[in-house]
Structures are given as structure tokens and as C-alpha cells.
Design an enzyme around this catalytic site. Sequence first.
Site, short mmCIF file in Angstrom:
data_model
loop_
_atom_site.label_atom_id
_atom_site.label_comp_id
_atom_site.label_asym_id
_atom_site.label_seq_id
_atom_site.Cartn_x
_atom_site.Cartn_y
_atom_site.Cartn_z
N VAL A 51 -4.35 -5.79 -0.72
CA VAL A 51 -4.83 -7.15 -1.03
C VAL A 51 -6.26 -7.41 -0.52
CG1 VAL A 51 -2.52 -8.18 -1.15
CG2 VAL A 51 -3.75 -8.21 1.03
N ARG A 61 0.82 -1.22 0.00
CA ARG A 61 0.00 0.00 0.00
C ARG A 61 0.85 1.27 0.00
NH1 ARG A 61 -3.26 -1.43 5.24
NH2 ARG A 61 -1.10 -1.97 5.70
N TYR A 114 -5.39 -13.89 15.04
CA TYR A 114 -4.17 -13.96 14.21
C TYR A 114 -3.79 -15.43 13.99
CZ TYR A 114 0.62 -13.48 12.56
OH TYR A 114 1.77 -13.58 11.81
P1 NDP Z 1 5.91 -5.94 8.38
O1 NDP Z 1 4.87 -5.21 9.14
O2 NDP Z 1 7.32 -5.47 8.46
O3 NDP Z 1 5.49 -6.05 6.84
C1 NDP Z 1 4.18 -6.37 6.49
C2 NDP Z 1 3.97 -6.14 5.01
O4 NDP Z 1 2.62 -6.50 4.69
C3 NDP Z 1 4.18 -4.70 4.62
O5 NDP Z 1 4.89 -4.64 3.40
C4 NDP Z 1 2.76 -4.18 4.43
O6 NDP Z 1 2.75 -3.20 3.39
C5 NDP Z 1 2.05 -5.44 3.93
N1 NDP Z 1 0.61 -5.33 4.10
C6 NDP Z 1 -0.10 -5.24 5.25
N2 NDP Z 1 -1.40 -5.08 4.97
C7 NDP Z 1 -1.51 -5.08 3.61
C8 NDP Z 1 -2.59 -4.95 2.71
N3 NDP Z 1 -3.85 -4.79 3.15
N4 NDP Z 1 -2.35 -5.00 1.39
C9 NDP Z 1 -1.08 -5.16 0.93
N5 NDP Z 1 -0.02 -5.29 1.73
C10 NDP Z 1 -0.23 -5.24 3.06
O7 NDP Z 1 5.81 -7.46 8.89
P2 NDP Z 1 6.58 -8.80 8.44
O8 NDP Z 1 7.49 -8.53 7.33
O9 NDP Z 1 7.10 -9.41 9.67
O10 NDP Z 1 5.34 -9.67 7.95
C11 NDP Z 1 5.30 -10.31 6.69
C12 NDP Z 1 4.54 -11.62 6.85
O11 NDP Z 1 5.24 -12.47 7.74
C13 NDP Z 1 3.13 -11.48 7.43
O12 NDP Z 1 2.26 -12.35 6.74
C14 NDP Z 1 3.31 -11.96 8.88
O13 NDP Z 1 2.12 -12.47 9.41
C15 NDP Z 1 4.36 -13.02 8.69
N6 NDP Z 1 5.11 -13.39 9.87
C16 NDP Z 1 5.81 -12.46 10.58
C17 NDP Z 1 6.52 -12.85 11.70
C18 NDP Z 1 7.24 -11.87 12.55
O14 NDP Z 1 7.56 -12.21 13.72
N7 NDP Z 1 7.58 -10.69 12.06
C19 NDP Z 1 6.59 -14.26 12.10
C20 NDP Z 1 5.81 -15.15 11.29
C21 NDP Z 1 5.13 -14.73 10.21
P3 NDP Z 1 1.88 -1.85 3.40
O15 NDP Z 1 1.68 -1.47 4.81
O16 NDP Z 1 2.73 -0.89 2.62
O17 NDP Z 1 0.64 -2.22 2.67
C1 8X3 Z 2 4.29 -13.75 14.08
C2 8X3 Z 2 5.05 -14.41 15.17
O1 8X3 Z 2 5.05 -15.13 17.60
O2 8X3 Z 2 3.52 -13.35 16.99
O3 8X3 Z 2 3.61 -14.63 13.27
O4 8X3 Z 2 3.07 -15.58 16.31
S1 8X3 Z 2 4.11 -14.63 16.57
#
Ligand code: NDP
Ligand code: 8X3
Length: 252
Positions: A61, A34, A153
Site C-alpha cells: 500500500v 505483500r 505510531y
Molecule cells: P499483523 O502484523 O498480524 O498484520 C498486519 C497486516 O498488515 C499484514 O497482513 C501485513 O501484510 C499488512 N501490511 C503491513 N505492511 C503492509 C504494506 N506496506 N502493504 C500492504 N500490507 C501491509 O497485525 P494486526 O492484524 O494486528 O494489524 C492490523 C491492523 O490493526 C493494523 O492497522 C494495526 O495498526 C491495527 N491494530 C492492531 C492492534 C493489535 O494490538 N494487534 C490494535 C489496534 C489496531 P504483509 O506483511 O503480507 O504485507
Molecule cells: C496497537 C495496540 O496498544 O500498541 O494499536 O497501541 S497498542
Amino acid sequence: MNKIAFITGATAGIGEACAKKLAKIGFDLIISGRRKENLEKLKQELIANYHVKVLAIELDVRIQKEVESKINSLPEEWTKIDLLLNNAGLAVGVSPVQEGMIDDWERMIDTNLKGLLYVTRTISPLMIARKTGQIINISSIAGKEVYPGGNVYCATKHAVDAITKGMRIDLLPHNIKVSSIAPGMVETEFSLVRFKGDAEKAEQVYNGFTPLYAEDIAETVEFIATRPAHVNINDILIMPANQASARDVNRV
Ligand code: NDP
Ligand code: 8X3
């Protein structure tokens, strides 16, 4: 023409690191998210550092019509998508279910679950037409376990696990490989989003131990994306060395 990867949520964290990693190994990239400024900055960086072609698409998305129209109007040379990385996602809030905010629940369900489905529904036919492709879904330890305040979540990430398995079956006759990666705690903007901008609370999540970094997940994506044609990695659960389960973290 290089192979093409389409990444959702490339404006930060894991998605951004994966864009850099995939560019480094020679993928042209469709980066989406976004935040327009972040996309533009990343695009310039990828072009300058890795000399690949990059298309940046502002995409939420959660908006099905937007997903469909923007993907279906890609320039022809960008429609040959070899790799889809379904990464966009978020956690919002840590309330117990009886106090949960409906808006938080809807943001998580609409992004993590419905958004992933909308993007997959639109891109998979392009892969089917070419009889080739690979899809990697970013799930979570929260898709394997449930922890206090994780309720919705965790439900969305359990759903990602189920959808990944279903996609693998449905896309099997079409020569499309489907994988998922389930990370433990990764230090990104994730906790800042979960705690609605409270930087102090977000920082505490990663205090006293070394978490995973986005680069670690990008390396995992690289590994999956570079297996030989006859090999598929179904699922990888990757944790910080100091985290044994969603709830057990060894902090000093
Ligand atoms: P960040 O918050 O750093 O990045 C999240 C990304 O998702 C951003 O680029 C954001 O872009 C995008 N996003 C969120 N909402 C939307 C939307 N409605 N449309 C399009 N893009 C969207 O978090 P992470 O990099 O950590 O997260 C990435 C993935 O990894 C997620 O699915 C998360 O659940 C998963 N994950 C993360 C973990 C963690 O501990 N960090 C562990 C396990 C899984 P923008 O805001 O510009 O739209
Ligand atoms: C993100 C990691 O520990 O919040 O998926 O589930 S945790």
C-alpha cells in the site's frame, strides 16, 4: 453476484480473520498484502470453506503507482466493491522520539497513513460511480491516547481517526458509509513486527491477561457491515476486559 469486499493486509492477523468472517457471511473477496504465499494459502482456504470467489492481489500500500495501477486494472466484475476494509498497518519500534529511527517512522507513516489514503483515493471513485459503498478503517486505542514510545505510531492512528471523520463528511453526498474500529491489544503478529522479530519481547506484551483475538475484531467488522442501510456505526473502541486504557492492563 455476491457483495465484494476489498481487504488490505489480509495475509495475517485481523485482516485474515476479517476475510474469513466476511466470506462466511457471503462476501466475495479481494484479498491483498505483500506476502504472496500467505495470500495464495488464504485464497484456497476461503474457496474451499466458504465457496466464495476470491481474487488475491500482491499489493504494497506504500507504493502509490502500484496501488493505482493494480486497482484500476481489476477485471470489470471485481470493480463493484461494496466494502473497503483499510486494515494494513504496523508499529515499528518503541523508541522515545529523541532516539527514534527515521526509517521506522517512515514505514509507519507510509503504511498506516499514506497507504490508507492511496487505497481510499483509488477505490472511493468506484463506489461513488455506483452511489453505494462502505469503508471501515482499522484505527487503534493508539488513535485515542498516546503512550511512552508510541509517538509516531500513535500519530498515524490519530490521523486515521481524523481522516475517517473527513471521509465521512466528503462521502456523505455519495451514499458511502464510513466507520472506524479502534482496538486495544490484539494478539497477532503486530508485536513481533513492532519488536522487529524478537519473539520473546512480543510474547511479553500479552503475558498475564487475555488480550483480544483477531476474531473479536472480525466480529466487530461483521456487525458494522451488516447494519441496515439507514444505520452507520461511526466508531467502535473495543478493549480486552483486562485493559482499561493504552497503559492500564490488569495482569495476574
Ligand atoms: P499483523 O502484523 O498480524 O498484520 C498486519 C497486516 O498488515 C499484514 O497482513 C501485513 O501484510 C499488512 N501490511 C503491513 N505492511 C503492509 C504494506 N506496506 N502493504 C500492504 N500490507 C501491509 O497485525 P494486526 O492484524 O494486528 O494489524 C492490523 C491492523 O490493526 C493494523 O492497522 C494495526 O495498526 C491495527 N491494530 C492492531 C492492534 C493489535 O494490538 N494487534 C490494535 C489496534 C489496531 P504483509 O506483511 O503480507 O504485507
Ligand atoms: C496497537 C495496540 O496498544 O500498541 O494499536 O497501541 S497498542
